[in-house]
Design a protein around this motif. Structure first.
Motif, mmCIF file in Angstrom:
data_model
loop_
_atom_site.group_PDB
_atom_site.id
_atom_site.type_symbol
_atom_site.label_atom_id
_atom_site.label_comp_id
_atom_site.label_asym_id
_atom_site.label_seq_id
_atom_site.Cartn_x
_atom_site.Cartn_y
_atom_site.Cartn_z
ATOM 1 N N SER A 72 0.847 -1.195 0.000
ATOM 2 C CA SER A 72 0.000 0.000 0.000
ATOM 3 C C SER A 72 0.882 1.244 0.000
ATOM 4 C CB SER A 72 -0.900 0.008 1.236
ATOM 5 O OG SER A 72 -0.111 0.204 2.408
ATOM 6 N N SER A 73 0.294 2.384 -0.305
ATOM 7 C CA SER A 73 1.037 3.651 -0.232
ATOM 8 C C SER A 73 1.580 3.883 1.175
ATOM 9 C CB SER A 73 0.124 4.814 -0.635
ATOM 10 O OG SER A 73 -0.296 4.681 -1.960
ATOM 11 N N LYS A 74 0.781 3.508 2.169
ATOM 12 C CA LYS A 74 1.209 3.656 3.568
ATOM 13 C C LYS A 74 2.430 2.795 3.856
ATOM 14 C CE LYS A 74 -0.533 3.297 8.316
ATOM 15 N NZ LYS A 74 -1.717 2.943 9.154
ATOM 16 N N ASP A 75 2.450 1.563 3.336
ATOM 17 C CA ASP A 75 3.598 0.675 3.532
ATOM 18 C C ASP A 75 4.849 1.223 2.837
ATOM 19 O OD1 ASP A 75 2.084 -1.152 4.987
ATOM 20 O OD2 ASP A 75 1.546 -2.302 3.199
ATOM 21 N N ALA A 77 5.530 4.387 2.138
ATOM 22 C CA ALA A 77 5.990 5.546 2.902
ATOM 23 C C ALA A 77 6.709 5.117 4.169
ATOM 24 C CB ALA A 77 4.806 6.444 3.246
ATOM 25 N N SER A 78 6.175 4.122 4.849
ATOM 26 C CA SER A 78 6.783 3.634 6.090
ATOM 27 C C SER A 78 8.174 3.075 5.837
ATOM 28 C CB SER A 78 5.884 2.572 6.717
ATOM 29 O OG SER A 78 6.470 2.043 7.888
ATOM 30 N N LYS A 111 -0.360 9.507 -3.154
ATOM 31 C CA LYS A 111 -0.631 9.213 -1.738
ATOM 32 C C LYS A 111 0.663 8.859 -1.011
ATOM 33 C CE LYS A 111 -3.676 6.515 1.256
ATOM 34 N NZ LYS A 111 -4.719 5.452 1.328
ATOM 35 N N ALA A 112 1.539 8.093 -1.667
ATOM 36 C CA ALA A 112 2.828 7.739 -1.053
ATOM 37 C C ALA A 112 3.671 8.990 -0.809
ATOM 38 C CB ALA A 112 3.582 6.754 -1.942
ATOM 39 N N LEU A 115 2.300 10.823 2.256
ATOM 40 C CA LEU A 115 2.546 10.118 3.507
ATOM 41 C C LEU A 115 4.023 10.070 3.880
ATOM 42 C CD1 LEU A 115 0.087 7.125 3.034
ATOM 43 C CD2 LEU A 115 -0.147 9.003 4.673
ATOM 44 N N THR A 116 4.894 10.159 2.888
ATOM 45 C CA THR A 116 6.331 10.056 3.151
ATOM 46 C C THR A 116 6.874 11.338 3.762
ATOM 47 O OG1 THR A 116 6.603 8.487 1.318
ATOM 48 C CG2 THR A 116 8.588 9.569 2.122
#
Length: 237
Positions: A72-75, A77-78, A111-112, A115-116
């Motif tokens: 995911s974009s969240k993953d 970015a993390s 989105k990435a 979030l990054t």
């Protein structure tokens, strides 16, 4: 995924996007630190609408269904933030493939980026931005700098280098102008070892006409399979 050369890169983008996107998630095969740009956290993706003879990620992009894991974009970015924190850097990018294959992959990318945090360097061939100009206006709302890798100095060289039909060369120049007019920080880059001095001079003339005075030069990683691909395409170094 059957492929006949030269191919339509816009149709290929649509097909590849369906393979490398699952809902909001996209396929990546690794996350790493890279020395470029003075140090940058990098997410290596899978899937491109071109098949450049000198691409170091050629075989993963040729067969994108075989490689990678959906994130995911969240993953994404993390993972990028984790690398940046460890290395004390604040630059981020997606590499190894084309980040923008259509609106779905563009939305994942944007989105990435959000979030990054920090500054994102978008490395793209620009074909889909030339095809879908509204992507540029969406990108202009975010802290992103854009490096457009130009794949030839005319239609014939573009076709040899990328495997895609030469008529789509114009999309790259169109994308550069669209991005610049959108107020984004954007610059062109070329593979000098393949262009040579004559190819460089030809593309500089075309870039000057759309308002670009400088071009970044990159140099070939001469992996054995890259040299073989270049020779098979009739590109002699």
């Amino acid at each position: 995924m059957a492929l006949t050369f030269p191919f339509d890169p816009i149709r290929r983008a649509e097909k590849v996007e369906r393979l490398v996107m699952r809902g909001e998630m996209r396929k990546y095969y690794r996350f790493r630190f890279a020395r470029y740009y003075g140090g940058i956290a990098t997410a290596d993706a899978v899937g491109c609408n071109l098949l450049c003879a000198y691409c170091w990620n050629y075989y993963r992009n040729l067969n994108p269904w075989k490689y990678g894991t959906f994130y995911s974009s969240k993953d994404v970015a993390s993972n990028l933030r984790r690398i940046a924190l460890k290395r004390n850097i604040s630059l981020f990018r997606i590499s190894g493939a084309e980040p923008i294959l259509g609106l779905r992959s563009a939305e994942h990318l944007i989105k990435a980026i959000k979030l990054t945090g920090g500054e994102f360097i978008l490395e793209t061939n620009g074909l889909m931005i030339g095809e879908i100009p509204e992507i540029a206006s969406i990108l202009s709302e975010h802290p992103v700098s854009i490096r457009v890798s130009i794949k030839g100095w005319d239609e014939k060289s573009f076709e040899k280098i990328t495997g895609a039909r030469g008529e789509f060369f114009k999309n790259q120049l169109k994308a550069l102008k669209i991005l610049k007019d959108s107020g984004l920080r954007v610059w062109p880059a070329i593979m000098y070892d393949v262009f040579g001095e004559s190819g460089l001079q030809e593309i500089v003339k075309k870039l000057n006409k759309i308002g670009f005075d400088d071009v970044e030069l990159e140099y070939l990683e001469r992996y054995p399979f890259v040299v073989k691909n270049l020779r098979n395409r009739g590109i002699l170094l």
